[in-house]
Design a protein around this motif. Structure first.
Motif, PDB file in Angstrom:
ATOM      1  N   SER A   7      12.788  -4.158  -4.198  1.00  0.00           N
ATOM      2  CA  SER A   7      11.409  -4.130  -3.616  1.00  0.00           C
ATOM      3  C   SER A   7      10.554  -3.495  -4.662  1.00  0.00           C
ATOM      4  CB  SER A   7      11.204  -2.973  -2.408  1.00  0.00           C
ATOM      5  OG  SER A   7      11.660  -1.603  -2.700  1.00  0.00           O
ATOM      6  N   PRO A   8       8.945  -3.607  -4.494  1.00  0.00           N
ATOM      7  CA  PRO A   8       8.288  -3.243  -5.581  1.00  0.00           C
ATOM      8  C   PRO A   8       8.411  -1.640  -5.828  1.00  0.00           C
ATOM      9  CG  PRO A   8       7.079  -4.521  -3.867  1.00  0.00           C
ATOM     10  CD  PRO A   8       8.517  -4.404  -3.397  1.00  0.00           C
ATOM     11  N   ILE A  41       6.366  -5.943  -9.405  1.00  0.00           N
ATOM     12  CA  ILE A  41       6.826  -6.489  -8.257  1.00  0.00           C
ATOM     13  C   ILE A  41       7.697  -7.519  -8.833  1.00  0.00           C
ATOM     14  CG2 ILE A  41       5.906  -7.957  -6.596  1.00  0.00           C
ATOM     15  CD1 ILE A  41       3.184  -6.834  -6.829  1.00  0.00           C
ATOM     16  N   TYR A 114       3.964 -10.524  -2.081  1.00  0.00           N
ATOM     17  CA  TYR A 114       4.869  -9.276  -1.803  1.00  0.00           C
ATOM     18  C   TYR A 114       5.417  -9.145  -0.228  1.00  0.00           C
ATOM     19  CZ  TYR A 114       0.991  -6.708  -0.157  1.00  0.00           C
ATOM     20  OH  TYR A 114      -0.094  -6.381   0.850  1.00  0.00           O
ATOM     21  N   ASP A 118       6.959  -3.623   2.296  1.00  0.00           N
ATOM     22  CA  ASP A 118       6.202  -2.636   1.024  1.00  0.00           C
ATOM     23  C   ASP A 118       4.685  -2.296   0.759  1.00  0.00           C
ATOM     24  OD1 ASP A 118       8.995  -2.610   0.036  1.00  0.00           O
ATOM     25  OD2 ASP A 118       8.746  -4.719  -0.597  1.00  0.00           O
ATOM     26  N   VAL A 122       1.675  -0.816  -2.096  1.00  0.00           N
ATOM     27  CA  VAL A 122       0.829  -1.684  -2.908  1.00  0.00           C
ATOM     28  C   VAL A 122      -0.539  -1.355  -2.240  1.00  0.00           C
ATOM     29  CG1 VAL A 122      -0.033  -4.208  -2.713  1.00  0.00           C
ATOM     30  CG2 VAL A 122       2.425  -3.724  -2.606  1.00  0.00           C
TER      31      VAL A 122
END
Length: 193
Positions: A7-8, A41, A114, A118, A122
């Motif tokens: 994940s980011p 990302i 994305y 998440d 962000v």
């Protein structure tokens, strides 16, 4: 649906970035400047479309996007004063940010994909960028009263409205139109708008 493994992640120093992206990113840092709000990302897939690794960094005067693909590292630098708009969208688990602005006198758009799961990582970056682009202060406004007409009849719009307005924005008025329906048969309604 977006298929992805990692994940980011929020980046606090250059060494946390993938090796190929460290050098171009370090070249953007100037001595003495604070480390920018930075998000890594990882590569993801959206249906047939694949998205490469990206870094999105919000410096005091510009937004930097670095993208690592098969051809190497591509970069986009949007000066804050040249960003026309930032669009954030979501369809179930698929989310995106579309940045539209001028780079070297040409209008450019760049999309960042994305997973909606998440979004808490962000959103801070999106909100900081919105504040910088729109020259907003940190003044707190009470916008709850403007949205109370939506509660409890339309919780979807109520929640979306509260989520869309950030600190420093003042809602002047709201306009809500209920669904307009036309009788199709005696018991079935056909929604027009």
């Amino acid at each position: 649906m977006i298929n992805r493994q990692p994940s980011p992640s929020i980046i606090k120093e250059v060494s946390e970035l993938p090796a190929l992206l460290q050098t171009p990113f370090a070249g953007e840092l100037k001595g003495g400047m604070p480390f920018p709000e930075t998000l890594y990302i990882p590569a993801c897939q959206w249906g047939e479309e694949t998205c490469p690794d990206k870094i999105v960094a919000d410096f005091e005067d510009r937004l930097l996007i670095l993208e690592q693909d098969d051809e190497g590292v591509q970069s986009w630098v949007f000066p804050h004063g040249q960003i026309n708009y930032v669009q954030n969208g979501r369809i179930l688990l698929e989310s995106w940010i579309l940045v539209s602005g001028m780079i070297d006198g040409e209008r450019k758009n760049h999309m960042i994909l994305y997973n909606s799961v998440d979004e808490k990582k962000v959103f801070p970056l999106i909100n900081i960028l919105r504040k910088r682009v729109n020259h907003m202060s940190d003044q707190e406004f009470n916008n709850q009263e403007e949205f109370m007409d939506l509660y409890p009849d339309n919780l979807k719009f109520f929640n979306y409205s509260n989520r869309s307005v950030i600190k420093g924005e003042k809602v002047l008025f709201t306009l809500y139109q209920d669904s307009i329906k036309n009788r199709f048969y005696r018991v079935i309604d056909n929604r027009i708008a």
